[in-house]
Design a protein around this motif. Structure first.
Motif, PDB file in Angstrom:
ATOM      1  N   ARG A 162      52.350 -25.841 -28.307  1.00  0.00           N
ATOM      2  CA  ARG A 162      53.480 -25.961 -27.391  1.00  0.00           C
ATOM      3  C   ARG A 162      54.784 -25.512 -28.062  1.00  0.00           C
ATOM      4  O   ARG A 162      55.308 -24.449 -27.768  1.00  0.00           O
ATOM      5  N   ASP A 163      55.315 -26.327 -28.945  1.00  0.00           N
ATOM      6  CA  ASP A 163      56.623 -26.045 -29.529  1.00  0.00           C
ATOM      7  C   ASP A 163      56.633 -26.092 -31.054  1.00  0.00           C
ATOM      8  O   ASP A 163      57.231 -25.238 -31.697  1.00  0.00           O
ATOM      9  N   ARG A 194      51.586 -21.463 -23.181  1.00  0.00           N
ATOM     10  CA  ARG A 194      52.516 -22.548 -22.865  1.00  0.00           C
ATOM     11  C   ARG A 194      52.699 -22.647 -21.348  1.00  0.00           C
ATOM     12  O   ARG A 194      52.754 -23.747 -20.787  1.00  0.00           O
ATOM     13  N   TYR A 200      49.747 -24.502 -20.050  1.00  0.00           N
ATOM     14  CA  TYR A 200      49.873 -25.953 -20.250  1.00  0.00           C
ATOM     15  C   TYR A 200      50.668 -26.569 -19.104  1.00  0.00           C
ATOM     16  O   TYR A 200      50.289 -27.610 -18.545  1.00  0.00           O
TER      17      TYR A 200
END
Length: 393
Positions: free
Chosen positions: A213-214, A301, A304
């Motif tokens: 994700r990040d 992403r 997600y």
């Protein structure tokens, strides 16, 4: 006349799935969400490199990888994890990471540990090559549940000391296939300390490390270095299959202590299949480029976010931290997969096909694995059909 060591294996996951589904007609347009085969585009310049270096197909390639490729890998390890590995003694190129994960057992597992049959630890569910490696060297595979109660990572620390003392090798996948769970620094520190106390090596399958994700998942090498672990304590395995959408390139590597890598090189000199030279030249450039990886990560992403929107109200839904699988809770994974196929045409994998029954329990039985590898519109259609069919819309 044949060996018995593989005689009690269940059918491999995908032939088993075909036997379950293919005797029935699909209930709609077919959407394949079973295998973790990336469908995003790989960099267009790759084909030019292959064409420009095609004469290399007429040569035997170096078994352990070209010096340039090993240097490119070490440069990437330095950028990604802040660790310095010697390209001459601490890195070996693999013809697909599965080869290395298998041969690590062949090269590194002793015949006896504390005077007894050695143990090889594996999470449950797991990538099936871990188990086959253990069986091939006549080690005892010990399957440790990786469930919601343990954060979807195996609780190796909870094993009896008698098992840990016999343990020679320990497989761990982070980000985890199939659950997407990430081993944080605390988890790595605990596992490395356990290996130090009981004298086993850690084989870290980090093939999904660049899909997240990040925040980049921490790697075993950086934690081992920070904690001052024995230089032979950990080996890390990486691949271009997921990072760069190149599963057909068959390019991966293993890195670890010089003694371990020397043993793996020695085995590979006799039994390995090196990567063709043009493909090694491609891999040199791909490990050096991050732009395509950033773009690829952005696509996942978005998926997600898509999955969170579609399944956010489903009880027990676990939003993946990393990787590209959903590990969806159902009453019975095999029944759910069959129903999905017959009613919607969506193909998913029953979780039990990735797990082993231990004491009558299978930690994957009440799950399906869904691969979010197709283009976004196809992924959205497949996920929506799954929700509407199994979870009532």
């Amino acid at each position: 006349m044949f060996p018995e060591r593989f005689s009690n294996l269940p059918a491999y996951a995908f032939p088993r799935l075909r036997a379950l589904l293919d005797v029935h007609e699909p209930g709609g347009p077919v959407v394949h969400m079973t295998i973790g085969e990336p469908k995003h585009a790989f960099p267009e310049w790759i084909t030019r490199i292959i064409a420009d270096t095609a004469e290399g197909f007429g040569k035997y390639p170096p078994n352990e990888g070209t010096p340039e490729l090993r240097q490119a890998i070490c440069d990437w390890l330095s950028r990604r994890y802040g660790v310095t590995q010697d390209p001459e003694t601490q890195v070996m190129v693999l013809n697909g990471t599965r080869e290395g994960l298998y041969n690590a057992g062949m090269a590194l597992c002793p015949e006896r540990k504390v005077g007894a049959r050695p143990v090889i630890l594996t999470p449950n569910p797991f990538y099936q090559v871990y188990m086959i490696s253990a069986i091939s060297v006549d080690a005892e595979p010990v399957f440790v549940p990786a469930t919601a109660e343990t954060g979807h990572l195996p609780d190796y620390e909870g094993l009896p000391a008698s098992v840990l003392d016999r343990t020679a090798l320990c497989y761990i996948c982070s980000p985890a296939n199939p659950q997407g769970a990430i081993a944080d620094e605390a988890y790595w520190e605990t596992l490395i300390s356990l290996g130090e106390r009981h004298g086993f090596q850690i084989l870290a399958d980090e093939c999904y490390s660049e899909i997240y994700r990040d925040t980049p998942p921490p790697g075993v090498l950086q934690v081992a270095r920070a904690t001052g672990a024995h230089p032979e304590r950990v080996l890390a395995f990486h691949s271009l299959s997921k990072r760069s959408n190149l599963p057909g390139l068959r390019s991966g590597f293993v890195t670890g202590g010089p003694d371990s890598i020397a043993r793996m090189k020695q085995l590979r000199a006799y039994a390995g299949a090196p990567l063709p030279l043009p493909l090694q030249h491609v891999a040199e450039k791909v490990w050096a480029d991050e732009e395509h990886v950033v773009q690829n990560r952005a696509l996942y992403r978005a998926k997600y976010d898509l999955a969170d929107r579609i399944f956010g109200n489903v009880p027990g839904y676990m939003s993946p931290q990393a990787g590209f699988f959903l590990w969806l809770p159902v009453e019975d994974g095999e029944a759910a997969a069959l129903r999905l196929w017959q009613e919607t045409g969506v193909r998913v994998l029953p979780g039990a096909y990735l797990s082993r029954d231990i004491d009558g329990e299978n930690p994957g039985k009440q799950f399906i694995r869904v691969a979010m590898v197709a283009p976004q519109d196809e992924t959205e259609a497949g996920l929506t059909r799954i929700r509407d069919c199994l979870f009532g819309g």
